[in-house]
Design a protein around this motif. Sequence first.
Motif, PDB file in Angstrom:
ATOM      1  N   LEU A 265       0.826  -1.210   0.000  1.00 47.15           N
ATOM      2  CA  LEU A 265       0.000   0.000   0.000  1.00 47.15           C
ATOM      3  C   LEU A 265       0.859   1.258   0.000  1.00 47.15           C
ATOM      4  CD1 LEU A 265      -3.002  -0.806   2.375  1.00 47.15           C
ATOM      5  CD2 LEU A 265      -2.924  -0.842  -0.127  1.00 47.15           C
ATOM      6  N   ASN A 266       2.040   1.193   0.591  1.00 47.39           N
ATOM      7  CA  ASN A 266       2.938   2.343   0.560  1.00 47.39           C
ATOM      8  C   ASN A 266       3.358   2.639  -0.879  1.00 47.39           C
ATOM      9  OD1 ASN A 266       4.510   4.381   1.911  1.00 47.39           O
ATOM     10  ND2 ASN A 266       6.333   3.167   1.411  1.00 47.39           N
ATOM     11  N   VAL A 267       3.693   1.595  -1.634  1.00 50.75           N
ATOM     12  CA  VAL A 267       4.040   1.765  -3.045  1.00 50.75           C
ATOM     13  C   VAL A 267       2.837   2.295  -3.825  1.00 50.75           C
ATOM     14  CG1 VAL A 267       4.686   0.531  -5.156  1.00 50.75           C
ATOM     15  CG2 VAL A 267       5.822  -0.017  -2.989  1.00 50.75           C
ATOM     16  N   LEU A 268       1.662   1.742  -3.560  1.00 49.37           N
ATOM     17  CA  LEU A 268       0.458   2.187  -4.272  1.00 49.37           C
ATOM     18  C   LEU A 268       0.137   3.642  -3.954  1.00 49.37           C
ATOM     19  CD1 LEU A 268      -1.905   1.383  -6.128  1.00 49.37           C
ATOM     20  CD2 LEU A 268      -3.191   0.780  -4.065  1.00 49.37           C
ATOM     21  N   GLY A 269       0.343   4.058  -2.688  1.00 53.34           N
ATOM     22  CA  GLY A 269       0.086   5.442  -2.313  1.00 53.34           C
ATOM     23  C   GLY A 269       0.975   6.406  -3.069  1.00 53.34           C
ATOM     24  N   ARG A 270       2.253   6.050  -3.244  1.00 52.15           N
ATOM     25  CA  ARG A 270       3.172   6.910  -4.006  1.00 52.15           C
ATOM     26  C   ARG A 270       2.719   6.999  -5.456  1.00 52.15           C
ATOM     27  NH1 ARG A 270       9.119   4.782  -2.559  1.00 52.15           N
ATOM     28  NH2 ARG A 270       9.670   6.575  -3.886  1.00 52.15           N
ATOM     29  N   TYR A 271       2.236   5.889  -6.000  1.00 52.61           N
ATOM     30  CA  TYR A 271       1.743   5.887  -7.376  1.00 52.61           C
ATOM     31  C   TYR A 271       0.463   6.719  -7.502  1.00 52.61           C
ATOM     32  CZ  TYR A 271      -0.148   4.045 -11.770  1.00 52.61           C
ATOM     33  OH  TYR A 271      -0.675   3.933 -13.029  1.00 52.61           O
ATOM     34  N   ALA A 272      -0.433   6.621  -6.506  1.00 56.66           N
ATOM     35  CA  ALA A 272      -1.704   7.349  -6.556  1.00 56.66           C
ATOM     36  C   ALA A 272      -1.491   8.854  -6.580  1.00 56.66           C
ATOM     37  CB  ALA A 272      -2.580   6.966  -5.369  1.00 56.66           C
ATOM     38  N   ASN A 273      -0.399   9.334  -6.018  1.00 56.60           N
ATOM     39  CA  ASN A 273      -0.123  10.768  -6.001  1.00 56.60           C
ATOM     40  C   ASN A 273       0.126  11.345  -7.386  1.00 56.60           C
ATOM     41  OD1 ASN A 273       0.057  12.265  -3.282  1.00 56.60           O
ATOM     42  ND2 ASN A 273       0.972  10.293  -2.809  1.00 56.60           N
ATOM     43  N   VAL A 274       0.432  10.516  -8.364  1.00 58.28           N
ATOM     44  CA  VAL A 274       0.702  11.018  -9.720  1.00 58.28           C
ATOM     45  C   VAL A 274      -0.389  10.587 -10.702  1.00 58.28           C
ATOM     46  CG1 VAL A 274       3.179  11.079  -9.313  1.00 58.28           C
ATOM     47  CG2 VAL A 274       2.165   9.019 -10.292  1.00 58.28           C
ATOM     48  N   VAL A 275      -1.476   9.989 -10.196  1.00 60.70           N
ATOM     49  CA  VAL A 275      -2.585   9.568 -11.056  1.00 60.70           C
ATOM     50  C   VAL A 275      -3.739  10.541 -10.902  1.00 60.70           C
ATOM     51  CG1 VAL A 275      -4.271   7.748 -11.532  1.00 60.70           C
ATOM     52  CG2 VAL A 275      -1.916   7.137 -10.919  1.00 60.70           C
ATOM     53  N   ASP A 276      -4.097  11.232 -11.980  1.00 65.54           N
ATOM     54  CA  ASP A 276      -5.246  12.140 -11.941  1.00 65.54           C
ATOM     55  C   ASP A 276      -6.527  11.345 -11.667  1.00 65.54           C
ATOM     56  OD1 ASP A 276      -3.672  14.329 -12.506  1.00 65.54           O
ATOM     57  OD2 ASP A 276      -3.988  14.207 -14.672  1.00 65.54           O
ATOM     58  N   GLY A 277      -7.317  11.817 -10.721  1.00 67.54           N
ATOM     59  CA  GLY A 277      -8.564  11.145 -10.386  1.00 67.54           C
ATOM     60  C   GLY A 277      -8.445  10.166  -9.234  1.00 67.54           C
ATOM     61  N   ALA A 278      -7.225   9.998  -8.692  1.00 71.93           N
ATOM     62  CA  ALA A 278      -7.041   9.055  -7.587  1.00 71.93           C
ATOM     63  C   ALA A 278      -7.175   9.729  -6.229  1.00 71.93           C
ATOM     64  CB  ALA A 278      -5.676   8.374  -7.695  1.00 71.93           C
ATOM     65  N   GLU A 279      -7.607  10.993  -6.209  1.00 63.90           N
ATOM     66  CA  GLU A 279      -7.746  11.709  -4.941  1.00 63.90           C
ATOM     67  C   GLU A 279      -8.718  10.977  -4.013  1.00 63.90           C
ATOM     68  OE1 GLU A 279      -8.248  13.027  -7.905  1.00 63.90           O
ATOM     69  OE2 GLU A 279      -6.511  14.359  -8.201  1.00 63.90           O
ATOM     70  N   SER A 280      -8.288  10.782  -2.786  1.00 62.79           N
ATOM     71  CA  SER A 280      -9.102  10.166  -1.728  1.00 62.79           C
ATOM     72  C   SER A 280      -9.457   8.713  -1.998  1.00 62.79           C
ATOM     73  CB  SER A 280     -10.393  10.978  -1.494  1.00 62.79           C
ATOM     74  OG  SER A 280     -10.083  12.301  -1.111  1.00 62.79           O
ATOM     75  N   ALA A 281      -8.764   8.067  -2.938  1.00 62.21           N
ATOM     76  CA  ALA A 281      -8.998   6.637  -3.162  1.00 62.21           C
ATOM     77  C   ALA A 281      -8.572   5.850  -1.932  1.00 62.21           C
ATOM     78  CB  ALA A 281      -8.235   6.159  -4.395  1.00 62.21           C
ATOM     79  N   THR A 282      -9.286   4.756  -1.653  1.00 58.00           N
ATOM     80  CA  THR A 282      -8.986   3.914  -0.497  1.00 58.00           C
ATOM     81  C   THR A 282      -8.715   2.487  -0.955  1.00 58.00           C
ATOM     82  OG1 THR A 282     -11.283   3.260  -0.077  1.00 58.00           O
ATOM     83  CG2 THR A 282     -10.519   5.340   0.906  1.00 58.00           C
ATOM     84  N   ALA A 283      -8.030   1.722  -0.100  1.00 65.71           N
ATOM     85  CA  ALA A 283      -7.761   0.319  -0.415  1.00 65.71           C
ATOM     86  C   ALA A 283      -7.401  -0.405   0.876  1.00 65.71           C
ATOM     87  CB  ALA A 283      -6.633   0.187  -1.430  1.00 65.71           C
ATOM     88  N   VAL A 284      -7.607  -1.713   0.878  1.00 67.06           N
ATOM     89  CA  VAL A 284      -7.145  -2.567   1.969  1.00 67.06           C
ATOM     90  C   VAL A 284      -6.550  -3.807   1.326  1.00 67.06           C
ATOM     91  CG1 VAL A 284      -9.396  -3.692   2.244  1.00 67.06           C
ATOM     92  CG2 VAL A 284      -7.757  -3.713   4.119  1.00 67.06           C
ATOM     93  N   ALA A 285      -5.400  -4.247   1.856  1.00 65.67           N
ATOM     94  CA  ALA A 285      -4.713  -5.422   1.318  1.00 65.67           C
ATOM     95  C   ALA A 285      -4.488  -6.431   2.439  1.00 65.67           C
ATOM     96  CB  ALA A 285      -3.378  -5.021   0.683  1.00 65.67           C
ATOM     97  N   THR A 286      -4.671  -7.703   2.123  1.00 64.14           N
ATOM     98  CA  THR A 286      -4.415  -8.781   3.077  1.00 64.14           C
ATOM     99  C   THR A 286      -3.533  -9.818   2.414  1.00 64.14           C
ATOM    100  OG1 THR A 286      -6.371 -10.046   2.408  1.00 64.14           O
ATOM    101  CG2 THR A 286      -6.660  -8.441   4.187  1.00 64.14           C
ATOM    102  N   PHE A 287      -2.569 -10.350   3.171  1.00 63.60           N
ATOM    103  CA  PHE A 287      -1.742 -11.468   2.731  1.00 63.60           C
ATOM    104  C   PHE A 287      -2.119 -12.669   3.603  1.00 63.60           C
ATOM    105  CE2 PHE A 287       2.238  -9.265   0.762  1.00 63.60           C
ATOM    106  CZ  PHE A 287       1.407  -8.503  -0.051  1.00 63.60           C
TER     107      PHE A 287
END
Length: 409
Positions: A265-287
């Motif tokens: 999720l840390n990697v995804l958060g860094r990616y979301a910062n440069v994606v237009d329209g990803a503002e306030s997107a949420t996610a949960v991941a489980t292994f």
Amino acid sequence: MDDTAIDYTEVFQSLPGMVALLTPDLVYVDANREFLHMAGRTREQVVGRHLGDVFPDNPHNEGASGMRNLASSLKRVAATGERDAMALQRYDVENPERPGEWDERYWSPVNAPVFGPDGTVVLLVHRIEEVTELIRARGGPTGSRARVLEAELYTRARELQEVNERLRQAHAREREVALALQEAMLPAHRLGGRHHAAVRYRPAVGALNVCGDWYDIVDLVGGHRMGVAVGDVVGHGLEAAGVMGQLRSALSAACRVASGPGEALNVLGRYANVVDGAESATAVATFIDFDQHMISYSSAGHPPPVLVHPDGRVQFLDQATDPPLDARPDPFPRPQAFTPYTEGATLVLYTDGLIERRGEDIDTGLERLADSLGRHRAEDPESLADAVLLELLPPGGATDDTALVIVRL
């Protein structure tokens, strides 16, 4: 004076202007005094009857469409939950004292929804401003100016109807394309052997309410392990579906190389910062580590997963919560937590469309989910998914997308 001291029935009856309440099926349930007076109808002639029965279009005027236009507007409000201010309309109203005689009337209607506790439209508010005298004052009922004005009104009304129809068709096409795109990018369950996953996706009701909910199931390297994730993109239509696809693909790749869900999720958060329209997107991941009987998890602003133990105990996995994906512009380690499970337990991930209702605290929705999962825990994942959706989603559909993943461990 507090709310308990206000007679809202009398307030409704005393409202200036014509106001009526209808069901989504267009049956009158109430009308104020001004409405009945200006319409020339008694309460018995209106309440409990269908709109078209009370006010049919003038059969002697082939161009009469005021009532059809009104019915279309009310149905649109019931379907979308959005207010609709109509163009000026001419309604020919049959004189109740002289059947067969029709009075020429002009109205300016506004229609609005009334929502129930579950977020569905339960009533329609129909408010009318009578402008007949204003129209007549501008040239007289039989004068040339009135005829010119009437022709202009009909022309403008037809133009607006054509524009509305084109918009409706365009929105319907956009919804179909967005749904097709969304479904194409959402994977089918691929578990075999002793472990089985049931996945469900339910789009929101309404022509424009295709949102950005998503889920993913991936095989992880190193042992008998699997990653399960869900997420939610704010927005509607093709744009939200496109952003959803980008984030789902990015998280799927991150999960395969990350040491845990927090890092993914840390990697995804860094990616979301440069994606237009990803503002306030949420996610949960489980292994899930099937060999160690251990679940690791991390949440970025998303409702917590649920672990249902074989003995009926329901546990919300809420010990590793963090803000939404784009909340931090700079890299920052996201938390993750671990919880053990016993064979036969059930892991449930979902999006907020399953639990959130307009005007209701989210804890109420979480309690409703826990109760349903506990009662149906012995059912296989497919049957459990169907039972949960049946009990938690409103009969007419939710106003937000819903994604649901159920894994039998």
